[in-house]
Design an enzyme around this catalytic site. Structure first.
Site, PDB file in Angstrom:
ATOM      1  N   THR A  41      50.815  51.916  28.789  1.00 41.42           N
ATOM      2  CA  THR A  41      49.673  52.636  28.223  1.00 41.42           C
ATOM      3  C   THR A  41      50.070  53.447  26.993  1.00 41.42           C
ATOM      4  O   THR A  41      49.213  53.785  26.171  1.00 41.42           O
ATOM      5  CB  THR A  41      49.069  53.592  29.262  1.00 41.42           C
ATOM      6  N   LEU A 133      65.234  52.925  33.798  1.00 43.23           N
ATOM      7  CA  LEU A 133      65.205  54.379  33.957  1.00 43.23           C
ATOM      8  C   LEU A 133      65.460  55.087  32.627  1.00 43.23           C
ATOM      9  O   LEU A 133      65.745  56.270  32.589  1.00 43.23           O
ATOM     10  CB  LEU A 133      66.235  54.821  35.000  1.00 43.23           C
ATOM     11  N   ASP A 187      59.110  57.294  26.836  1.00 47.19           N
ATOM     12  CA  ASP A 187      60.462  57.596  27.289  1.00 47.19           C
ATOM     13  C   ASP A 187      61.102  58.737  26.508  1.00 47.19           C
ATOM     14  O   ASP A 187      61.750  59.624  27.078  1.00 47.19           O
ATOM     15  CB  ASP A 187      61.336  56.350  27.201  1.00 47.19           C
TER      16      ASP A 187
END
Length: 397
Positions: A41, A133, A187
């Site tokens: 998104t 991650l 991120d």
């Protein structure tokens, strides 16, 4: 300071002193992240809800007076990998390959912001690489803070100092235009801006954010991270193809971004699109809605109720966005069958990690079920750990 952070900072500091015979000017670190919900998104101007992991990448750094960027990284085995020194003035996209492209790209992006000096960098980290991650962004954010700190431009709120949101965009530029990975802002912003015990509710378009309390333990819950060890990459084309598809769909619909399409409009909007673009649009639009509903649940203290939203997110990523792999599906299916309230893949997809929201008293059963599920499918043993929302990037020494 948590144990992974101490380890990364200590390793980088000690290695710098051993290699250079002097203490570094400073040590900066940045965390990896878990995106609770809101996948794919961010580059559609939408909503995301990440939190920072305790696992970090640390950079010990000192300035050089010859304009060279000299970077070294420590592997999991403690062995040093030395990048070929390069003049900051000579950095251009394509000039550096491999892991060294990440710190080099940050130096290149900051050069455009007036940061020209060379530096010795020694990097150490605990964020699992290739696990979805955000290990690459933890590295880039730590390098950005180190280089800015050496240049006297730390984001400390003083007049003329850069905002964390600015630094996130500089890091994004380094990732997009130097490394060649078309990532959004999730991120970088998570690594720089998250706070302990909270998830970061971010409106990517406006830049407005809210720290939403996320204390799973206080609610008798745990967030289990399942690193499938199926490595992924944002530079292999699949991620970029989906981003391009979203941009094409927005253009065909005459909207600035897919964020501008409401869930209620999907029955009217989807038939106007080529068939191959419809699932992409359906995922992004419904995922934005899931983020907003998850935030409402958390604000109201109804954390357990986000479970079905997590599972719905995985289903959408698997069936509409088509970025899951068997390892991720096994992780989700096994966790749900053993009592998880919800589970989903996280990150860009094609590998990496999944998360499960698990009642504390079911944690062992869920962990055992996931390991057994992987064994039954003849898959490699996953790496499991519980995640606690932790502090964002900063200077440690």
């Amino acid at each position: 300071m948590n144990a992974p952070e101490r380890s990364a900072v200590h390793r980088a500091d000690a290695a710098f002193q051993e290699m250079h015979g002097r203490a570094p000017s400073g040590v900066w670190s940045a965390p990896g992240r878990v995106n609770l919900i809101g996948e794919h998104t961010d580059y559609n101007d939408g909503f995301v809800l990440p939190f920072a992991l305790p696992h970090r990448t640390a950079v010990a750094a000192s300035a050089r007076d010859d304009g060279l960027l000299v970077a070294t990284t420590l592997g999991d085995d403690g062995k040093a990998q030395h990048a070929t020194p390069i003049a900051v003035s000579a950095l251009e996209p394509g000039a550096v390959q491999g892991w060294a492209a990440y710190p080099s790209g940050v130096a290149w992006a900051l050069r455009e912001q007036g940061v020209h000096g060379g530096a010795d960098l020694v990097i150490a980290g605990d964020v699992p690489a290739g696990a979805g991650l955000s290990s690459s962004h933890a590295l880039e954010c730590a390098v950005a803070l180190a280089l800015l700190g050496l240049a006297g431009r730390a984001p400390d709120g003083a007049a003329g100092s850069p905002a964390l949101s600015e630094i996130a965009r500089w890091v994004q530029r380094s990732e997009n235009d130097f490394v060649g990975a078309p990532t959004g802002l999730l991120d970088q912003t998570a690594s720089l801006c998250c706070t302990e015990a909270h998830a970061l509710f971010l409106d990517v378009r406006s830049g407005k954010s809210e720290q939403v309390l996320f204390d799973a333990a206080a609610n008798g819950l745990r967030v289990l991270v399942i690193d499938t060890r199926a490595s992924h990459s944002h530079t292999d084309g699949g991620y970029g193809a989906r981003r391009s598809g979203c941009e094409r769909a927005a253009e065909l619909l005459g909207v600035p971004a897919l964020r501008d399409v409401a869930v209620a409009e999907l029955p009217e909007v989807l038939p106007r699109l080529p068939e191959e673009l419809r699932p992409l649009v359906r995922h992004v639009v419904t995922e934005d809605d899931r983020v907003l509903r998850a935030v409402d649940h958390l604000r109201s203290g109804r954390m357990a109720e986000i479970g079905p939203l997590l599972t719905a997110s995985h289903t959408s990523l698997r069936d509409d966005y088509r970025v899951s792999v068997r390892e991720l599906d096994v992780a989700v299916e096994s966790a749900l069958a053993a009592g998880a309230l919800g589970a989903r893949m996280i990150g860009g997809g094609f590998g990496g990690s999944a998360i499960a929201l698990v009642p504390e008293d079911a944690l062992t059963a869920v962990e055992e079920a996931v390991v057994a599920g992987f064994a039954l499918e003849s898959l490699g043993t996953p790496r499991l750990f519980t995640a606690v929302p932790s502090a964002g990037a900063g200077r440690d020494k």
